[in-house]
Scaffold this motif. Sequence first.
Motif, PDB file in Angstrom:
ATOM      1  N   PRO A  10      35.470 -98.699 -35.733  1.00 46.74           N
ATOM      2  CA  PRO A  10      34.445 -99.660 -36.146  1.00 46.74           C
ATOM      3  C   PRO A  10      34.753-101.095 -35.707  1.00 46.74           C
ATOM      4  O   PRO A  10      35.910-101.518 -35.710  1.00 46.74           O
ATOM      5  CB  PRO A  10      34.445 -99.539 -37.669  1.00 46.74           C
ATOM      6  CG  PRO A  10      34.972 -98.166 -37.936  1.00 46.74           C
ATOM      7  CD  PRO A  10      35.991 -97.925 -36.855  1.00 46.74           C
ATOM      8  N   ASP A  11      33.705-101.786 -35.302  1.00 51.00           N
ATOM      9  CA  ASP A  11      33.754-103.210 -34.957  1.00 51.00           C
ATOM     10  C   ASP A  11      34.621-103.540 -33.745  1.00 51.00           C
ATOM     11  O   ASP A  11      35.105-104.670 -33.619  1.00 51.00           O
ATOM     12  CB  ASP A  11      34.197-104.058 -36.161  1.00 51.00           C
ATOM     13  CG  ASP A  11      33.253-103.904 -37.332  1.00 51.00           C
ATOM     14  OD1 ASP A  11      32.030-103.881 -37.103  1.00 51.00           O
ATOM     15  OD2 ASP A  11      33.740-103.777 -38.473  1.00 51.00           O
ATOM     16  N   VAL A  12      34.813-102.581 -32.852  1.00 49.68           N
ATOM     17  CA  VAL A  12      35.577-102.814 -31.635  1.00 49.68           C
ATOM     18  C   VAL A  12      34.661-102.524 -30.445  1.00 49.68           C
ATOM     19  O   VAL A  12      34.125-101.430 -30.328  1.00 49.68           O
ATOM     20  CB  VAL A  12      36.824-101.902 -31.562  1.00 49.68           C
ATOM     21  CG1 VAL A  12      37.550-102.080 -30.247  1.00 49.68           C
ATOM     22  CG2 VAL A  12      37.748-102.162 -32.742  1.00 49.68           C
ATOM     23  N   ALA A  13      34.472-103.512 -29.579  1.00 48.77           N
ATOM     24  CA  ALA A  13      33.684-103.294 -28.363  1.00 48.77           C
ATOM     25  C   ALA A  13      34.575-102.577 -27.360  1.00 48.77           C
ATOM     26  O   ALA A  13      35.549-103.142 -26.869  1.00 48.77           O
ATOM     27  CB  ALA A  13      33.186-104.621 -27.801  1.00 48.77           C
ATOM     28  N   GLN A  14      34.232-101.331 -27.075  1.00 47.66           N
ATOM     29  CA  GLN A  14      35.045-100.499 -26.191  1.00 47.66           C
ATOM     30  C   GLN A  14      34.359-100.365 -24.837  1.00 47.66           C
ATOM     31  O   GLN A  14      33.261 -99.829 -24.745  1.00 47.66           O
ATOM     32  CB  GLN A  14      35.245 -99.120 -26.816  1.00 47.66           C
ATOM     33  CG  GLN A  14      35.963 -99.177 -28.161  1.00 47.66           C
ATOM     34  CD  GLN A  14      36.125 -97.800 -28.756  1.00 47.66           C
ATOM     35  OE1 GLN A  14      36.884 -96.991 -28.225  1.00 47.66           O
ATOM     36  NE2 GLN A  14      35.399 -97.531 -29.830  1.00 47.66           N
ATOM     37  N   PRO A  15      34.994-100.856 -23.770  1.00 50.15           N
ATOM     38  CA  PRO A  15      34.366-100.767 -22.432  1.00 50.15           C
ATOM     39  C   PRO A  15      34.230 -99.309 -21.981  1.00 50.15           C
ATOM     40  O   PRO A  15      35.069 -98.484 -22.309  1.00 50.15           O
ATOM     41  CB  PRO A  15      35.313-101.543 -21.538  1.00 50.15           C
ATOM     42  CG  PRO A  15      36.590-101.666 -22.288  1.00 50.15           C
ATOM     43  CD  PRO A  15      36.295-101.489 -23.737  1.00 50.15           C
ATOM     44  N   THR A  16      33.175 -99.064 -21.234  1.00 54.91           N
ATOM     45  CA  THR A  16      32.897 -97.701 -20.772  1.00 54.91           C
ATOM     46  C   THR A  16      33.215 -97.501 -19.297  1.00 54.91           C
ATOM     47  O   THR A  16      33.327 -96.374 -18.851  1.00 54.91           O
ATOM     48  CB  THR A  16      31.414 -97.364 -20.968  1.00 54.91           C
ATOM     49  OG1 THR A  16      30.635 -98.253 -20.149  1.00 54.91           O
ATOM     50  CG2 THR A  16      30.993 -97.481 -22.426  1.00 54.91           C
ATOM     51  N   THR A  69      31.065-104.106 -17.493  1.00 60.39           N
ATOM     52  CA  THR A  69      30.361-102.850 -17.728  1.00 60.39           C
ATOM     53  C   THR A  69      29.835-102.788 -19.154  1.00 60.39           C
ATOM     54  O   THR A  69      30.136-103.648 -19.977  1.00 60.39           O
ATOM     55  CB  THR A  69      31.305-101.652 -17.480  1.00 60.39           C
ATOM     56  OG1 THR A  69      32.395-101.710 -18.408  1.00 60.39           O
ATOM     57  CG2 THR A  69      31.839-101.652 -16.057  1.00 60.39           C
ATOM     58  N   ILE A  70      29.082-101.752 -19.411  1.00 60.23           N
ATOM     59  CA  ILE A  70      28.559-101.496 -20.750  1.00 60.23           C
ATOM     60  C   ILE A  70      29.731-101.239 -21.695  1.00 60.23           C
ATOM     61  O   ILE A  70      30.741-100.669 -21.302  1.00 60.23           O
ATOM     62  CB  ILE A  70      27.624-100.268 -20.712  1.00 60.23           C
ATOM     63  CG1 ILE A  70      26.356-100.583 -19.909  1.00 60.23           C
ATOM     64  CG2 ILE A  70      27.290 -99.786 -22.111  1.00 60.23           C
ATOM     65  CD1 ILE A  70      25.480 -99.375 -19.634  1.00 60.23           C
ATOM     66  N   ALA A  71      29.568-101.663 -22.937  1.00 64.60           N
ATOM     67  CA  ALA A  71      30.546-101.363 -23.979  1.00 64.60           C
ATOM     68  C   ALA A  71      29.821-100.667 -25.126  1.00 64.60           C
ATOM     69  O   ALA A  71      28.598-100.786 -25.272  1.00 64.60           O
ATOM     70  CB  ALA A  71      31.228-102.634 -24.472  1.00 64.60           C
TER      71      ALA A  71
END
Length: 170
Positions: A157-163, A79-81
Amino acid sequence: MVAAMNVTDYESAKACGAYVLVRAASGATITVRIVNECPWPCAPGQLDLSRQAFAKLADLSVGRLPITWSLLSPDLPGTIAVRYKTGSTKWWCGIQVIGHRNPVAALEVRTADGWRRLPRTDYNYFLSADGTGCGGALRITDIYGERLTVDGIAVQPDVAQPTGIQFARH
């Protein structure tokens, strides 16, 4: 399998993250993700392919290769992050949308007065200069007009968080 896109088609990062099908005159094709704007002298219609991508179309010694390309809406796993830029806080933040199937046209944050569209930088972050909406609900719109809303993305900051969401295929 990535490429940089010419200034005209890149449109100040509007094409960043897009997937394109590249076709060589020989008939060979590859799919690449657009990750940057290519340096001059990259003319309208041209792409600067990574070495790995170029090698799938022709020998690297060729140097330049006539190609055509078209936008794709691929079947992506995941999914989008959302990623907040280094230095982001609740008083200022840069927000980047990654892993999207279709190019992102707009990003909005929820405010007390409704949705507010954030300006996009040429380095592909949407900025909230006064911090409005940082850490709150986001609305992401693709080039086809599909709007997805996500909440609960903390300012990290700088963390790809899944949506948990993804645009439909087109």
